[in-house]
Design an enzyme around this catalytic site. Structure first.
Site: not given
Ligand SMILES: Cc1ncc(C[n+]2csc(CCOP(=O)(O)OP(=O)(O)O)c2C)c(N)n1
Ligand SMILES: [Mg+2]
Lengths: 184, 603
Positions: B67, B129-130
């Site tokens: 990213e 999550f994340q």
């Protein structure tokens, strides 16, 4: 500047200009995170916050007012204002210390515990300071006082020997004198 | 879908009537904003948007390998086109990986919109999550950011994000979109007339301030233009106006690292870059001038050196679109808040309207001083028959590429400074470098972004052996999209800039600045499916560079250069502009004693 530089990639310098204390009034969009944004600016750039109050002031327009008492050199104070003004949700910033003597007030709630003579003395002082009694028990009072920070501080210090047990303060909120309102 | 079909036949209330999912809104908004390319990486929290990407052809998505690569690619894209760069990443690690590029874009005022996925709204705050607090993390490294909680706000926020990113002093904007909002159906509104309620930057400069500035300029005896990245950001018109203004006055001009190309380096009024590694003539002119005209630059500490000795006798005019840049580090006499292009147009009009003329005689004297400084030839270096001097490598690269449609990006370090000194830029938007943040790893993905925007141009990342390894994996994206940019590594086997500082300031103790176990860059290029070229002999350099240019597809060029060359001139820390260290004849001992002993004691 005649002090010797340490070996550094930066030029290190102490600023010895006098520190001033100013009250800023900031009109902001009442959107999520706006307070964090403003406070983050202060901590991120190393500016001081001596007191902070915030609340929505115009519900329809979704506008809040933040009052910050800050301190710094004259240059830093100008920088703080410019940095605030360029934030996207900030409508306007007024330095109330510069625009003329503003009205500044804060509110404190003060708990005093004691018996006998001490109770009488507490009530006498509260009367002199125009503090209101908002809670009473056999051996305690809670007083509510509004005024300039100096007055609040004075009252608190007088209550200290009498049996002060707890203090909460709102921090300063302020408004300019005269007919003009701060731009929204 | 019915509603959509119906709405297209309606003219009046089309805006309210058009309903679609959040993910559709994202793609539609990008299209309506004129976005043609975006850089991204998928993940759970953006899958609905990726599904929409799959089903359309208006916006081309470039898949990066990290990213951070996406953010720098978007920066290169933006910097070389003047358009807004667009990034799409997933929640959690996707967003945190984007932080470096966002900060870089904030420091260098690059317009960027970064869309991040977020866990569904009901899970926010649950350590899902994340999940990460994307708006919290990116608040200090964006110009503005948004968390979209209602699909009906999405279109407005996206359009507003583009407005904020590209208006005033440009910068990165994050729009964090929870996954349930991407699935939900809401109203799409078009970008027409979307502007921010309160954010309305001032374009025109105060007329009386412009008048006062022109008066001071007209009466100057030792004037200098000091220009910066703001001129590039203001658009191609601003560069044209700068040329007009500078030629009209006949005054000398220098620029920051970020402003290179706004004024042609071949022009006789050009003094070269200023600052820590700027030219002697530029820094001396800044120090001795009586009128400084600062256009779209911000008195950064790499420019000023010690502030109390910065240009002590000058009247300073400062044009900047950001009021917080004015009087931040250097007190100026005539501040003008406004868009630098608009204000230069005002200055040109005011100058023409005046009857007076600048003092010819004084200016002649000033140019005489400048020519004496020029004769110092501060960029001179000792040529070498056996090893390639890094300066020579850039000189040859320049000679062999200058007549082409060339764009240059860089990493960070000595090679970056040599590129700025020895590559000569004639046009704006041709030079992409990480100035404010100084991000190693910027150049390779940035070149990728530039090449996406300019498919047929020659795009070169002038790299260092250490920097290039930071985001090297984007070679894989280059191969996938047939983006033929060239990575020209000045390989000195060191973190040269760190080594130079250690030599200068820390007794030449080279603590961890030597890169052991260097990869074989030629094999590395081949492993990715590109071409590798190595050259270590000065007399083979031209042919090798030519081969690089002629090779289709991406190339890694391992240019083996002198290991211990230092980058000069240099203003050592704690020194003023007129106390520069010059290159050619500086021995190691002189380099070592440039900072006094007493100074070192204080470390
Ligand atoms: C991400 C990041 N980490 C660390 C630094 C500090 N730094 C500045 S220049 C440099 C060395 C660069 O080495 P190289 O890429 O080989 O370039 P050279 O100076 O040798 O030309 C380092 C470590 C930085 N600028 N960016
Ligand atoms: Mg190196």
């Amino acid at each position: 500047m005649n002090t010797q530089q340490p070996a550094s990639a930066y030029f290190l310098e102490d600023n010895k200009d006098p520190i001033e204390k100013h009250t800023l009034s900031i009109v902001v969009d009442n959107e999520p995170g706006v307070l964090a944004r403003v406070i983050g600016l202060f901590s991120g750039r190393g500016y001081n916050i001596e007191s902070l109050t915030v609340s929505e002031t115009e519900h329809e327009a979704h506008v809040s007012r933040i009052t910050i008492v800050t301190s710094g050199t004259a240059e830093v104070l100008v920088q703080i204002k410019a940095q605030l003004e360029r934030m996207v949700p900030v409508h306007s910033v007024a330095d109330l210390t510069v625009t003329g003597e503003a009205i500044e007030r804060e509110l404190a709630l003060i708990k005093v515990a004691g018996e006998g003579e001490h109770r009488m003395e507490a009530l006498r002082l509260a009367d002199a300071f125009r503090a209101r009694v908002v809670d009473v028990t056999q051996n305690s009072f809670v007083f509510e006082i509004t005024g300039k920070s100096r007055k609040v501080e004075q009252f608190i210090s007088l209550m200290q020997p009498i049996g002060l047990t707890e203090v909460v303060r709102t921090g300063v909120t302020a408004i300019s004198r005269g007919p003009e309102a701060l731009k929204v | 879908m019915n509603i959509k079909a119906e709405s297209e036949t309606m003219t009046a209330n089309a805006q309210e009537a058009e309903m679609m999912t959040g993910a559709e809104i994202v793609l539609r908004a990008l299209k309506d904003q004129g976005v043609e390319h975006m850089f991204g990486y998928p993940g759970g929290a953006v899958l609905p948007i990726y599904d929409e990407i799959f089903q359309q052809e208006d916006v081309e998505h470039i898949l990066v390998r990290h990213e951070q690569g996406a953010t720098h690619a978007a920066e290169g894209y933006a910097r070389s086109t003047g358009k807004c760069g667009v990034v799409l990443v997933t929640s959690g690690p996707g967003a945190t990986n984007a932080v470096t590029g966002l900060t870089d874009a904030l420091m260098d005022s690059i317009p960027m919109v970064c869309i991040t996925g977020q866990v569904p709204t009901h899970l926010i705050g649950n350590d899902a999550f994340q999940e990460c607090d994307t708006v919290g993390i990116t608040r200090p490294c964006t110009k503005h950011n948004y968390l979209v909680k209602d699909v009906n706000d999405l279109a407005r926020i996206l359009h507003e994000a583009f407005y904020v990113a590209t208006h005033g002093r440009p910068g990165p904007v994050v729009v964090d979109i929870p996954k349930d909002v991407q699935f939900a159906t809401g109203a799409y509104i078009k970008p027409d007339n979307i502007e921010h309620k309160t954010y309305k930057p001032r374009m025109e400069g105060d007329a009386s301030a412009v008048e006062a500035a022109v008066e001071v300029m007209m009466n100057a005896k030792r004037p200098v233009f000091y220009t910066g990245g703001g001129v590039i950001n203001s658009g191609p018109d601003a560069s044209n106006l700068l040329r007009q203004l500078v030629r009209m006055t006949g005054y000398p001009i220098t620029s920051t690292l970020m402003g290179l190309g706004a004024y042609p380096a071949s022009d006789r009024q050009w003094l070269g870059m200023l600052g820590m590694h700027g030219t002697y003539e530029a820094n001396m002119a800044m120090h001795d001038c009586d009128v400084m005209i600062c256009l779209g630059a911000r008195f950064d500490d790499r420019i000023t050196g010690r502030t109390d000795a910065f240009s002590p006798d000058s009247i300073k005019i400062h044009v900047d679109i950001d009021p917080s840049s004015i009087n931040k580090t250097i007190k100026v006499n005539i501040p003008i808040v406004g868009d630098v292009g608009t204000v230069m147009a005002q200055m040109i009009r005011a100058w023409k309207a005046r009857s007076g003329q600048p003092d010819e005689h004084a200016l002649q004297n000033w140019w005489n001083s400048i020519n004496t400084w020029r004769n110092v030839e501060c960029l001179k270096y000792k040529p070498n028959k056996h090893v390639i001097m890094p300066q020579y490598a850039i000189e040859r690269l320049y000679e062999l590429t200058k007549d082409r449609d060339t764009y240059i990006t860089t990493e960070v370090g000595q090679h970056q400074m040599w590129a700025a000194q020895f590559y000569r830029f004639e046009e704006p938007n041709r030079w992409m470098t990480s100035g404010g943040l100084g991000t190693m790893g910027y150049g390779l993905p940035s070149a990728l972004g530039v090449q996406v925007a300019h498919r047929d141009a020659l795009v070169i990342d002038i790299a260092g052996d250490a920097s290039v390894q930071m985001v090297i994996q984007e070679m894989s994206s280059a191969v996938q999209y047939e983006l033929p940019f060239k990575i020209f590594i000045l390989n000195n086997s060191h973190m040269g800039m760190v080594r130079q500082w250690q030599q200068l300031l820390h007794g030449n103790r080279l603590s961890h600045s030597y890169t052991e176990a260097m990869p074989d860059f030629v094999k590395l290029a081949e492993a990715y499916g590109g071409t590798g070229i190595r050259c270590s002999k000065p007399d083979e350099l031209d042919d090798a560079i030519q081969k690089m240019i002629d090779t289709p597809g991406p190339v890694i060029f391992d240019c083996v250069v002198a290991n211990l060359a230092n980058c000069f001139p240099m203003i050592p820390s704690g020194k003023a502009h007129n106390e520069m260290l010059l290159g050619e004849d500086v021995s190691d001992e002189e380099v070592g004693s440039a900072i006094d002993k007493e100074g070192k004691m204080l470390v």
